[in-house]
Design a protein around this motif. Structure first.
Motif, PDB file in Angstrom:
ATOM      1  N   THR A  73      60.800  -2.279  -8.932  1.00 49.44           N
ATOM      2  CA  THR A  73      60.127  -1.842  -7.709  1.00 49.44           C
ATOM      3  C   THR A  73      59.172  -2.931  -7.232  1.00 49.44           C
ATOM      4  OG1 THR A  73      58.422  -0.711  -8.985  1.00 49.44           O
ATOM      5  CG2 THR A  73      60.299   0.612  -8.283  1.00 49.44           C
ATOM      6  N   SER A  74      58.792  -2.848  -5.974  1.00 54.20           N
ATOM      7  CA  SER A  74      57.903  -3.817  -5.322  1.00 54.20           C
ATOM      8  C   SER A  74      58.494  -5.219  -5.330  1.00 54.20           C
ATOM      9  CB  SER A  74      56.511  -3.814  -5.968  1.00 54.20           C
ATOM     10  OG  SER A  74      55.926  -2.553  -5.834  1.00 54.20           O
ATOM     11  N   SER A  76      59.836  -8.604  -4.045  1.00 59.74           N
ATOM     12  CA  SER A  76      59.490  -9.366  -2.846  1.00 59.74           C
ATOM     13  C   SER A  76      60.434 -10.520  -2.572  1.00 59.74           C
ATOM     14  CB  SER A  76      58.055  -9.891  -2.945  1.00 59.74           C
ATOM     15  OG  SER A  76      57.979 -10.887  -3.940  1.00 59.74           O
ATOM     16  N   LYS A 101      64.034  -1.872  -5.497  1.00 52.66           N
ATOM     17  CA  LYS A 101      63.316  -1.329  -4.338  1.00 52.66           C
ATOM     18  C   LYS A 101      62.316  -2.373  -3.876  1.00 52.66           C
ATOM     19  CE  LYS A 101      60.800   2.435  -2.394  1.00 52.66           C
ATOM     20  NZ  LYS A 101      60.192   3.704  -2.511  1.00 52.66           N
ATOM     21  N   ALA A 103      59.270  -4.307  -1.834  1.00 56.34           N
ATOM     22  CA  ALA A 103      57.936  -3.949  -1.358  1.00 56.34           C
ATOM     23  C   ALA A 103      58.034  -3.630   0.130  1.00 56.34           C
ATOM     24  CB  ALA A 103      56.970  -5.106  -1.598  1.00 56.34           C
ATOM     25  N   ALA A 104      57.142  -2.807   0.617  1.00 52.95           N
ATOM     26  CA  ALA A 104      57.188  -2.377   2.017  1.00 52.95           C
ATOM     27  C   ALA A 104      57.079  -3.543   2.987  1.00 52.95           C
ATOM     28  CB  ALA A 104      56.072  -1.369   2.282  1.00 52.95           C
ATOM     29  N   SER A 105      56.425  -4.615   2.579  1.00 51.14           N
ATOM     30  CA  SER A 105      56.185  -5.734   3.487  1.00 51.14           C
ATOM     31  C   SER A 105      57.227  -6.851   3.390  1.00 51.14           C
ATOM     32  CB  SER A 105      54.804  -6.322   3.197  1.00 51.14           C
ATOM     33  OG  SER A 105      54.754  -6.780   1.869  1.00 51.14           O
ATOM     34  N   ASP A 107      60.163  -9.199   4.126  1.00 50.90           N
ATOM     35  CA  ASP A 107      61.037  -9.630   5.209  1.00 50.90           C
ATOM     36  C   ASP A 107      62.329 -10.146   4.572  1.00 50.90           C
ATOM     37  OD1 ASP A 107      59.059  -9.101   7.104  1.00 50.90           O
ATOM     38  OD2 ASP A 107      58.206 -11.107   6.891  1.00 50.90           O
ATOM     39  N   SER A 109      65.157  -8.731   3.848  1.00 51.51           N
ATOM     40  CA  SER A 109      65.775  -7.876   2.841  1.00 51.51           C
ATOM     41  C   SER A 109      67.274  -8.090   2.742  1.00 51.51           C
ATOM     42  CB  SER A 109      65.494  -6.400   3.139  1.00 51.51           C
ATOM     43  OG  SER A 109      64.196  -6.079   2.771  1.00 51.51           O
ATOM     44  N   ASP A 132      65.892   1.132   0.512  1.00 50.97           N
ATOM     45  CA  ASP A 132      64.998   0.838   1.624  1.00 50.97           C
ATOM     46  C   ASP A 132      63.561   0.829   1.119  1.00 50.97           C
ATOM     47  OD1 ASP A 132      66.955   0.645   3.583  1.00 50.97           O
ATOM     48  OD2 ASP A 132      66.898   2.792   4.016  1.00 50.97           O
ATOM     49  N   PRO A 133      62.725  -0.055   1.700  1.00 51.90           N
ATOM     50  CA  PRO A 133      61.315  -0.078   1.261  1.00 51.90           C
ATOM     51  C   PRO A 133      60.605   1.226   1.535  1.00 51.90           C
ATOM     52  CG  PRO A 133      61.786  -1.917   2.756  1.00 51.90           C
ATOM     53  CD  PRO A 133      63.006  -1.059   2.686  1.00 51.90           C
TER      54      PRO A 133
END
Length: 133
Positions: A73-74, A76, A101, A103-105, A107, A109, A132-133
């Motif tokens: 997870t997270s 990058s 998975k 990280a939400a930030s 780019d 992907s 998906d993040p």
């Protein structure tokens, strides 16, 4: 009693001491069946860049004959994270599922996913799931 599940929480892939410790722990756990890693990226600008190829060297001496499930997870997309995933794929002949998975930030992907699915694998039955993040 052998360790069958291991979790690294807030693992800094870019800090050499953390990667060395992780390699040591993983080498000491040949019966490992499940692995969960939560990457950590805070203050990355100050982190020392780890020798990422050390993960590939470790893969030659560290087969995971029972590892079946991995969750990261997270994610990058750092080079060190990619080498770690490559290490796991090359070292795990029974791997069934690698879930990543980001990280939400994150780019790019799609580019990271393309890299991951191109990696060679010791297990012909392994699948990579990119959430998906």
């Amino acid at each position: 009693m052998p360790i069958s599940y291991f979790s690294f929480y807030k693992h800094y892939f870019t800090v050499p001491e953390e990667s060395s410790t992780a390699q040591c722990l993983l080498r000491s756990s040949p019966a490992l069946q499940e692995l969960e890693v939560a990457a950590y990226h805070e203050n990355q600008d100050q982190a020392v860049h780890v020798e990422v190829k050390s993960w590939l060297v470790a893969s030659q001496n560290c087969p995971f004959t029972q590892l079946r499930l991995v969750k990261i997870t997270s994610f990058s997309g750092l080079e060190a994270e990619l080498y770690f995933i490559k290490f796991l794929l090359l070292s795990s002949p029974l791997l069934e599922k690698l879930t990543v998975k980001p990280a939400a930030s994150v780019d790019d992907s799609l580019e990271h996913l393309k890299k991951l699915i191109r990696f060679k694998r010791a297990s012909v039955h392994s699948e990579i799931i990119y959430l998906d993040p």
